[in-house]
Design a protein around this motif. Sequence first.
Motif, PDB file in Angstrom:
ATOM      1  N   TYR A   1       0.844  -1.203   0.000  1.00 12.48           N
ATOM      2  CA  TYR A   1       0.000   0.000   0.000  1.00 12.48           C
ATOM      3  C   TYR A   1       0.875   1.248   0.000  1.00 12.48           C
ATOM      4  O   TYR A   1       1.953   1.268   0.615  1.00 12.48           O
ATOM      5  CB  TYR A   1      -0.882   0.031   1.254  1.00 12.48           C
TER       6      TYR A   1
ATOM      7  N   GLN B   1      -7.199   3.335   7.730  1.00 13.48           N
ATOM      8  CA  GLN B   1      -7.449   3.052   6.311  1.00 13.48           C
ATOM      9  C   GLN B   1      -7.140   1.597   5.955  1.00 13.48           C
ATOM     10  O   GLN B   1      -7.645   1.077   4.972  1.00 13.48           O
ATOM     11  CB  GLN B   1      -6.623   4.008   5.429  1.00 13.48           C
ATOM     12  N   MET B   2      -6.326   0.947   6.752  1.00 12.98           N
ATOM     13  CA  MET B   2      -5.979  -0.459   6.515  1.00 12.98           C
ATOM     14  C   MET B   2      -7.022  -1.416   7.092  1.00 12.98           C
ATOM     15  O   MET B   2      -6.991  -2.617   6.807  1.00 12.98           O
ATOM     16  CB  MET B   2      -4.607  -0.773   7.156  1.00 12.98           C
ATOM     17  N   SER B   3      -7.944  -0.893   7.904  1.00 14.70           N
ATOM     18  CA  SER B   3      -8.742  -1.779   8.770  1.00 14.70           C
ATOM     19  C   SER B   3      -9.601  -2.796   8.024  1.00 14.70           C
ATOM     20  O   SER B   3      -9.923  -3.842   8.582  1.00 14.70           O
ATOM     21  CB  SER B   3      -9.592  -0.953   9.728  1.00 14.70           C
ATOM     22  N   LEU B   4      -9.980  -2.530   6.777  1.00 17.98           N
ATOM     23  CA  LEU B   4     -10.837  -3.483   6.057  1.00 17.98           C
ATOM     24  C   LEU B   4     -10.060  -4.320   5.036  1.00 17.98           C
ATOM     25  O   LEU B   4     -10.639  -4.994   4.200  1.00 17.98           O
ATOM     26  CB  LEU B   4     -11.976  -2.734   5.347  1.00 17.98           C
ATOM     27  N   GLU B   5      -8.744  -4.272   5.098  1.00 20.67           N
ATOM     28  CA  GLU B   5      -7.910  -5.003   4.125  1.00 20.67           C
ATOM     29  C   GLU B   5      -7.685  -6.450   4.563  1.00 20.67           C
ATOM     30  O   GLU B   5      -7.976  -6.826   5.690  1.00 20.67           O
ATOM     31  CB  GLU B   5      -6.576  -4.269   3.947  1.00 20.67           C
ATOM     32  N   ARG B   6      -7.118  -7.248   3.650  1.00 16.60           N
ATOM     33  CA  ARG B   6      -6.949  -8.668   3.954  1.00 16.60           C
ATOM     34  C   ARG B   6      -5.934  -8.887   5.083  1.00 16.60           C
ATOM     35  O   ARG B   6      -6.093  -9.789   5.902  1.00 16.60           O
ATOM     36  CB  ARG B   6      -6.619  -9.393   2.646  1.00 16.60           C
TER      37      ARG B   6
ATOM     38  N   PRO C   1      -4.919  -6.402   7.796  1.00 15.29           N
ATOM     39  CA  PRO C   1      -5.154  -5.023   8.244  1.00 15.29           C
ATOM     40  C   PRO C   1      -4.022  -4.417   9.080  1.00 15.29           C
ATOM     41  O   PRO C   1      -3.867  -3.194   9.099  1.00 15.29           O
ATOM     42  CB  PRO C   1      -6.437  -5.117   9.070  1.00 15.29           C
TER      43      PRO C   1
ATOM     44  N   SER D   1       1.062  -7.449   5.085  1.00 16.27           N
ATOM     45  CA  SER D   1       1.014  -6.222   4.294  1.00 16.27           C
ATOM     46  C   SER D   1       2.203  -5.320   4.610  1.00 16.27           C
ATOM     47  O   SER D   1       2.777  -5.365   5.696  1.00 16.27           O
ATOM     48  CB  SER D   1      -0.297  -5.476   4.535  1.00 16.27           C
TER      49      SER D   1
END
Length: 371
Positions: A45, A177-182, A184, A312
Amino acid sequence: MSDPDLSDRRWLHDALARLEADRNRTGETHLLRFPLPRAWGVDLYLKDESVYPTGSLKHRLARSLMVYGLINGWIREGTTVVEASSGSTAVSEAYFAQLLGLPFVAVVPRGTSPTKLALIESYGGRCHMVEDASSVYAEAARLAGELGGHYLDQFTHAAAASEACEAPSVAEVIFGQMSLERFPVPRWIVVGMGTGGTSATIGRYVRRHRQPSSVLAVDPEGSAYYEAWCTGDVTVTTTGSRIEGIGRPRVEPSFTPGVVDRMLRVPDGASVAAMQCLKSVTGNAAGPSTGTNLWGAFHLISEMVRAGERGSVVTLICDRGDRYSESFYDDAWLAKQGIDPTPYSRAIDAFLAGAAPLGSLTDEPAAAVDR
Ligand SMILES: *Cc1c(COP(=O)(O)O)cnc(C)c1O
């Protein structure tokens, strides 16, 4: 309003409200994804700070330095604000000084490119030339004293001002902003260091909030930070870096080595190759310090994939490439500087094709030292 204290306070409140309104308008910058094969199990990201009105992450810093000066009583109605910078910091500070109706003076070395001076002047700033580049700090302090002004002094106050005046911080926003990523919670956050303010903010945040994320600091050729971090000697001085915005000839007061978990020295050719790669893969033209970050991120991702580690990695797009059309985006200029991205571009191509390591092209300390 006859009471002078009250009219002072009224001006202060209005100034703070204007800065808050700028923050409200500019909102949060995007967290973009850099495409990687999903099967690698690693996602990358990029926090795109180049979309700020003044084109870089210094928008954030300049606003914090202004708020910090205001709430400390250093900046009042009519105060001339002074900075020792010919780069992105002066551009963003000139913008905010204009927003508050304050005179702004950037102390810059003679020889600074007319394009940069024009950018500072476009926001109503004045450029004060000095002959010797190393005297800009002393001259900024002297000038501020003479004018009854305030020396913003990014290299001293960056970390403290960001901490005190920016809520939510860039770190908190990244985690949100990362909270809903695979994945997080980032395994790694990669930052370059100019003032060191961004690395300090992120490094302190992950510790304070008991996050498992680690901070990799990337440092360009010619910078003092890498050696200082490896040896623990903060008095080291070097020639300085060519990558604008990062790498310093001395260890700056706001550098916080304890929050850096790992450091990588990145050759200028690698920074340029990664900057070019970002443009060809995503269409984003960013500056060379973004390339330094991206090289560091690729380095980590290659290690993770080969180790079978999933997770990530987050880094930043620090400024826009349009400021470098006559330098880092000009092949003839690169050749004249002796910067050759070719071997690094090949390594990046091999990496993107199959997670091949970039390792042998980059220095890293063999062993950790006591800092
Ligand atoms: C300032 C700057 C950085 C580094 O940020 P710091 O918070 O000062 O360490 C990176 N890239 C660019 C373009 C910058 O202007």
